[in-house]
Motif scaffolding. Sequence first.
Motif, short mmCIF file in Angstrom:
data_model
loop_
_atom_site.label_atom_id
_atom_site.label_comp_id
_atom_site.label_asym_id
_atom_site.label_seq_id
_atom_site.Cartn_x
_atom_site.Cartn_y
_atom_site.Cartn_z
N GLY A 90 8.23 6.59 -77.25
CA GLY A 90 9.05 7.45 -78.10
C GLY A 90 10.51 7.11 -77.92
O GLY A 90 10.88 6.27 -77.09
N PHE A 91 11.38 7.75 -78.72
CA PHE A 91 12.80 7.46 -78.72
C PHE A 91 13.58 8.77 -78.60
O PHE A 91 13.16 9.81 -79.09
N PHE A 92 14.74 8.73 -77.94
CA PHE A 92 15.66 9.87 -77.96
C PHE A 92 17.07 9.36 -77.76
O PHE A 92 17.29 8.20 -77.39
N SER A 93 18.06 10.21 -78.02
CA SER A 93 19.46 9.82 -77.91
C SER A 93 20.13 10.61 -76.79
O SER A 93 19.59 11.61 -76.30
N ASP A 94 21.33 10.17 -76.41
CA ASP A 94 22.10 10.86 -75.38
C ASP A 94 22.38 12.31 -75.76
O ASP A 94 22.52 13.17 -74.90
N SER A 95 22.49 12.57 -77.06
CA SER A 95 22.83 13.91 -77.52
C SER A 95 21.60 14.76 -77.82
O SER A 95 21.71 15.78 -78.51
N LEU A 96 20.45 14.37 -77.31
CA LEU A 96 19.21 15.09 -77.59
C LEU A 96 19.34 16.56 -77.22
O LEU A 96 19.77 16.91 -76.12
N SER A 97 18.96 17.43 -78.15
CA SER A 97 18.98 18.87 -77.89
C SER A 97 17.60 19.49 -78.04
O SER A 97 17.47 20.71 -78.06
N ALA A 98 16.56 18.66 -78.14
CA ALA A 98 15.20 19.16 -78.33
C ALA A 98 14.41 19.05 -77.04
O ALA A 98 14.74 18.26 -76.16
N GLY A 99 13.36 19.85 -76.93
CA GLY A 99 12.53 19.85 -75.74
C GLY A 99 11.49 18.77 -75.71
O GLY A 99 10.81 18.59 -74.70
N THR A 100 11.31 18.03 -76.82
CA THR A 100 10.30 16.97 -76.86
C THR A 100 10.94 15.69 -77.40
O THR A 100 11.88 15.71 -78.19
N VAL A 101 10.38 14.55 -76.97
CA VAL A 101 10.84 13.25 -77.43
C VAL A 101 10.43 13.05 -78.88
O VAL A 101 9.32 13.40 -79.29
N SER A 102 11.33 12.49 -79.68
CA SER A 102 11.03 12.29 -81.10
C SER A 102 10.43 10.91 -81.33
O SER A 102 10.54 10.01 -80.51
N GLY A 103 9.81 10.74 -82.49
CA GLY A 103 9.30 9.44 -82.92
C GLY A 103 8.22 8.88 -82.04
O GLY A 103 8.12 7.67 -81.88
N ALA A 104 7.39 9.72 -81.42
CA ALA A 104 6.37 9.23 -80.50
C ALA A 104 5.23 8.57 -81.24
O ALA A 104 4.84 8.97 -82.34
#
Length: 650
Positions: A90-104
């Motif tokens: 999956g992918f995430f950014s430094d500014s992630l504000s969600a509790g789960t990883v996106s694009g898995a």
Amino acid sequence: MPRPLHRSAFVTALLLSTASAATAQLLSLDTNFGAGGTTVMSFPSGWWTDWDDRDAHLINQGGAFSNSWVVAGSHRTLIGSNLFHRRGWGFFSDSLSAGTVSGAASEAGPPLSTGGIVQNGSEVSFIGTGAPTASLDSVDVRRTSVDPFAISSSCAGGFQASFSYGPNQRDEVRGAAARSNGRMLAVGSTRLADGQSRGLIAAINFDCSRDSGFGSNGAVLLDVNPFVIAPPPRRVRVNAVASYTNGNGQERIVVAGGVRYGLADTSPGACFLAVLTPSGALDASFDGDGLRLFDAQAPSAPGPTVCDFHTVLPLDDASGRGFVTIADWRRDNSSESGHHLLRWTESGASLPGFNGANVSSVNEHGPSALGRREDGLLITARNYLVTGQSAATLVSTGNLFLVNPATGAAIAGSGGFLPSPAASRQISQIVTASNNRVYVMGTAGPGRFGHNQVVIARFSDGRRTVTVSTLGGGGTVSSSPSGINACGGPGGVCSAGFLPGTSVSLTAIPQPSHRFASWSGGLAGCGTNPLCTFTVSADVSGEALFVATSSVSIARVGQGGVSSDPVGLVCGLTAGSGCSGSFDRDPGFGNQTRFTATPAPGWRFLGRSGDFAGCGSNPVCSQVLNQPGYSATASFEALSENVFANGFEP
């Protein structure tokens, strides 16, 4: 009696005890990331991770995508008589504000695992164990672009390439690393027909073909056999690899792992470090033969010792060039286990202060993790299992420590980070980022065989960020203590981190033909004082305003004065050579500054010359000041007196 060569002496000093100094640098969860500092990538229920494996990996994509991260992990489940594996990312950014990883995304098959992920430009390669047929294991490379669902064709055969290197074609991948020019390394073990194994070091080109210039057709099978006579069966595996440049500017490959003497789990063993040339030969300049063993002998309790290096970092700092790693060891059939933080020079000499021990009475432990922060401090993480045996109480704790790379002394620590105190947990990897941020990742889930989550936590070092910007373009700002340097000028630094409680002074320095006007934003309390001093307690962001100025210099001939509106220049009526003043430069609105000439008693104003000559003999001269400097002369003459022929007044 056969015994290992290069046996290192056991030092009983407790290495990783928490120090009281520099408590402001305690690692703490960064609550600006994810959900309270963590984010999770979940796998289906019923899948689990192996306690002794590295089942989670994290990498920064770098370049234009330096704020983006890729996370990958491996899980497994028992389906019928076959052990199936699932590999996900999956992918995430430094500014992630969600509790789960996106694009898995994920895939399953027998077997699939991720031994590591490597960044190649704008693409990411997943390197692990694959299964080209039901009876063969292989080194498997898969590549994806920044879009996790886009399939790139840059690898041989398209999206995937698989190679078997060992004589029995049963290979396992446990680690991976990047080399120069997009090339890659995969390490692990290859199994022999008689049950023994040898360490596998495979070199792969950017297009995922074999690097024929390394070893034998792209691979080295490493044997670790320190016994002079009667060599026993050996199980050798490489767990970690890094590519670095030595002191002579040459590429070298350093690998770390463990060896067991015998085929049973209770056989004794040792950790090893090996340094290889780009062609795959052992580099004899390291410890005399390219290979260094560490035999982790425990101070008490009988029974064989098993040992592994799971990470290795090349270092180049004030203490010299070399390598740092952690030995994870335990006594079979006892409750004794522990860690050694080790550092060697590039020649293989031990660095004083390291090679100590931290012994803890626990029934089992997972591999330690090791990273190096932006400021050069080492970060270590340890995993332990509590002795409870139910799924609700079988837990681990993950403690993070900052360690001085020169002395091996601990500086500060932090508690565990994974979400549930009833979860079985393992720290897999530590990855550092800018501003001394640290990403720590591991696996979690209920019970020992319930690890179906990859958890990523972000830590800060307690520093608060001070940011300043300059308005008007006419000056710079610097700080004491240093950090912000010539902000507003070429190559200036406008942001820096300071520990809470630090007194910081910002000095505004105007350029020629400019003045400092005021502070604004979070620095407004300092008003118009160019020296702004405050105590750091939170992030601060403010501006320094500089204003362009015009200098006016007026020379006087005779007796008379000159004044200005607005006030900025005052020349008295008494005789004098001249005067000068400074005015805010007109920003283009046509605002005029008025200069008034006033003659002394008995004198009259004649006129002006120089830059104000256009005003002639008018005592009031209005000018738009839009240049850095002006120079003019105001002339006065004495009034004539009536004088009679006899020289006397009537």
